[in-house]
Design a protein around this motif. Structure first.
Motif, PDB file in Angstrom:
ATOM      1  N   ASP A  52      -9.803   3.734  -5.314  1.00 43.89           N
ATOM      2  CA  ASP A  52     -10.811   3.585  -4.535  1.00 43.89           C
ATOM      3  C   ASP A  52     -11.304   1.964  -4.259  1.00 43.89           C
ATOM      4  O   ASP A  52     -11.771   1.516  -3.279  1.00 43.89           O
ATOM      5  CB  ASP A  52     -12.043   3.959  -5.241  1.00 43.89           C
ATOM      6  N   SER A  54     -10.226  -3.339   0.887  1.00 45.62           N
ATOM      7  CA  SER A  54      -9.679  -3.663   2.065  1.00 45.62           C
ATOM      8  C   SER A  54     -10.696  -3.563   3.448  1.00 45.62           C
ATOM      9  O   SER A  54     -10.430  -4.228   4.405  1.00 45.62           O
ATOM     10  CB  SER A  54      -8.453  -2.881   2.268  1.00 45.62           C
ATOM     11  N   THR A  55     -11.558  -2.504   3.523  1.00 44.37           N
ATOM     12  CA  THR A  55     -12.317  -2.328   4.262  1.00 44.37           C
ATOM     13  C   THR A  55     -13.471  -3.507   4.251  1.00 44.37           C
ATOM     14  O   THR A  55     -13.997  -3.820   5.472  1.00 44.37           O
ATOM     15  CB  THR A  55     -12.888  -0.838   4.496  1.00 44.37           C
ATOM     16  N   GLU A  93      -4.116  -6.659  -3.200  1.00 43.47           N
ATOM     17  CA  GLU A  93      -3.319  -5.242  -3.413  1.00 43.47           C
ATOM     18  C   GLU A  93      -2.370  -5.484  -4.406  1.00 43.47           C
ATOM     19  O   GLU A  93      -1.966  -4.392  -5.274  1.00 43.47           O
ATOM     20  CB  GLU A  93      -2.645  -5.224  -1.855  1.00 43.47           C
ATOM     21  N   ALA A 130      -9.100   0.740  -1.510  1.00 43.43           N
ATOM     22  CA  ALA A 130      -9.402   1.149  -0.318  1.00 43.43           C
ATOM     23  C   ALA A 130     -10.707   0.684   0.246  1.00 43.43           C
ATOM     24  O   ALA A 130     -10.930   0.144   1.113  1.00 43.43           O
ATOM     25  CB  ALA A 130      -9.577   2.600  -0.414  1.00 43.43           C
ATOM     26  N   ARG A 153      -8.044   9.030   1.161  1.00 45.61           N
ATOM     27  CA  ARG A 153      -8.699   7.587   1.221  1.00 45.61           C
ATOM     28  C   ARG A 153      -7.589   6.613   1.772  1.00 45.61           C
ATOM     29  O   ARG A 153      -7.811   5.769   2.546  1.00 45.61           O
ATOM     30  CB  ARG A 153      -9.719   7.499   0.243  1.00 45.61           C
ATOM     31  N   LEU A 154      -6.824   6.507   0.767  1.00 44.97           N
ATOM     32  CA  LEU A 154      -5.653   5.326   0.603  1.00 44.97           C
ATOM     33  C   LEU A 154      -5.030   5.627   1.933  1.00 44.97           C
ATOM     34  O   LEU A 154      -4.930   4.517   2.852  1.00 44.97           O
ATOM     35  CB  LEU A 154      -4.558   5.372  -0.289  1.00 44.97           C
ATOM     36  N   ARG A 155      -4.519   6.630   2.498  1.00 43.56           N
ATOM     37  CA  ARG A 155      -3.771   7.037   3.704  1.00 43.56           C
ATOM     38  C   ARG A 155      -4.798   6.467   4.935  1.00 43.56           C
ATOM     39  O   ARG A 155      -4.123   5.900   5.762  1.00 43.56           O
ATOM     40  CB  ARG A 155      -3.527   8.574   3.744  1.00 43.56           C
ATOM     41  N   THR A 156      -5.928   6.895   5.155  1.00 41.57           N
ATOM     42  CA  THR A 156      -6.703   6.544   5.989  1.00 41.57           C
ATOM     43  C   THR A 156      -6.951   5.025   6.219  1.00 41.57           C
ATOM     44  O   THR A 156      -7.008   4.394   7.150  1.00 41.57           O
ATOM     45  CB  THR A 156      -8.063   7.285   6.452  1.00 41.57           C
ATOM     46  N   THR A 157      -7.427   4.663   4.976  1.00 43.59           N
ATOM     47  CA  THR A 157      -7.873   3.093   5.019  1.00 43.59           C
ATOM     48  C   THR A 157      -6.512   2.118   5.353  1.00 43.59           C
ATOM     49  O   THR A 157      -6.656   1.034   5.919  1.00 43.59           O
ATOM     50  CB  THR A 157      -8.349   2.605   3.729  1.00 43.59           C
ATOM     51  N   THR A 158      -5.439   2.552   4.860  1.00 42.62           N
ATOM     52  CA  THR A 158      -3.840   1.943   5.096  1.00 42.62           C
ATOM     53  C   THR A 158      -3.957   2.055   6.796  1.00 42.62           C
ATOM     54  O   THR A 158      -3.713   1.081   7.368  1.00 42.62           O
ATOM     55  CB  THR A 158      -2.819   2.711   4.529  1.00 42.62           C
ATOM     56  N   ARG A 174       0.785  -1.314   0.135  1.00 43.88           N
ATOM     57  CA  ARG A 174       0.159  -0.036   0.022  1.00 43.88           C
ATOM     58  C   ARG A 174       0.907   1.323  -0.044  1.00 43.88           C
ATOM     59  O   ARG A 174       0.715   2.156  -0.452  1.00 43.88           O
ATOM     60  CB  ARG A 174      -0.930  -0.065   1.329  1.00 43.88           C
TER      61      ARG A 174
END
Length: 154
Positions: A48, A54-55, A129, A51, A84-89, A17
């Motif tokens: 998207d 993964s959730t 991923e 992200a 969005r990538l940062r927070t889901t990571t 990621r």
């Protein structure tokens, strides 16, 4: 001290990621809508998708039925998808790190109700991923970007 299996999974997920986030950090806004073929996911759409999926995997690991994203819920810009990538990571890595050996051995309903061990879901998450990261690398080359050469480790 040796790494726990959960820490190994979290670091492997993060290494893929973070390399992806490095690429999106250099992606100009005008290339976000680029699609390699008609009907394919755009560069924004790929991020998207990763992200969101993964959730969704986290929901399955928790034994919940994952919610599908609402139509039109995608990011409107490269800047938005970077966040969005940062927070889901961060969220996904923290949940993975917190998994106990008992959690990893647990079987949960996934992908239409069939039961799978949590470790199999984590393997699927990491493989997913890597698969889409490879697609993004090719698409980045098509718009003239040079993707990062190495996956970050630890």
């Amino acid at each position: 001290m040796p790494l726990t299996p959960s820490e190994v999974y979290a670091r492997t997920f993060q290494s893929h990621r973070e390399a992806l986030m490095d690429l999106y950090a250099q992606l100009p806004e005008e290339h976000g809508p680029f699609r390699a073929w008609e009907g394919g996911m755009s560069l924004i759409g790929q991020a998207d998708h990763l992200a969101g999926s993964s959730t969704m995997m986290l929901a399955m690991i928790a034994g919940e039925s994952p919610a599908r994203p609402a139509p039109g819920a995608g990011s409107a810009s490269v800047a938005e998808v970077r966040e969005r990538l940062r927070t889901t990571t961060d969220d996904v890595a923290a949940v993975i790190r917190a998994l106990s050996p008992e959690d990893l051995a647990r079987r949960v309903p996934a992908f239409g109700g069939r039961e799978m061990p949590v470790t199999a879901l984590l393997d699927a998450l990491i493989g997913h991923e890597a698969h889409h990261k490879g697609q993004v690398w090719v698409m980045a080359r098509m718009v003239g970007l040079k993707p990062p050469m190495f996956v970050k480790m630890g």
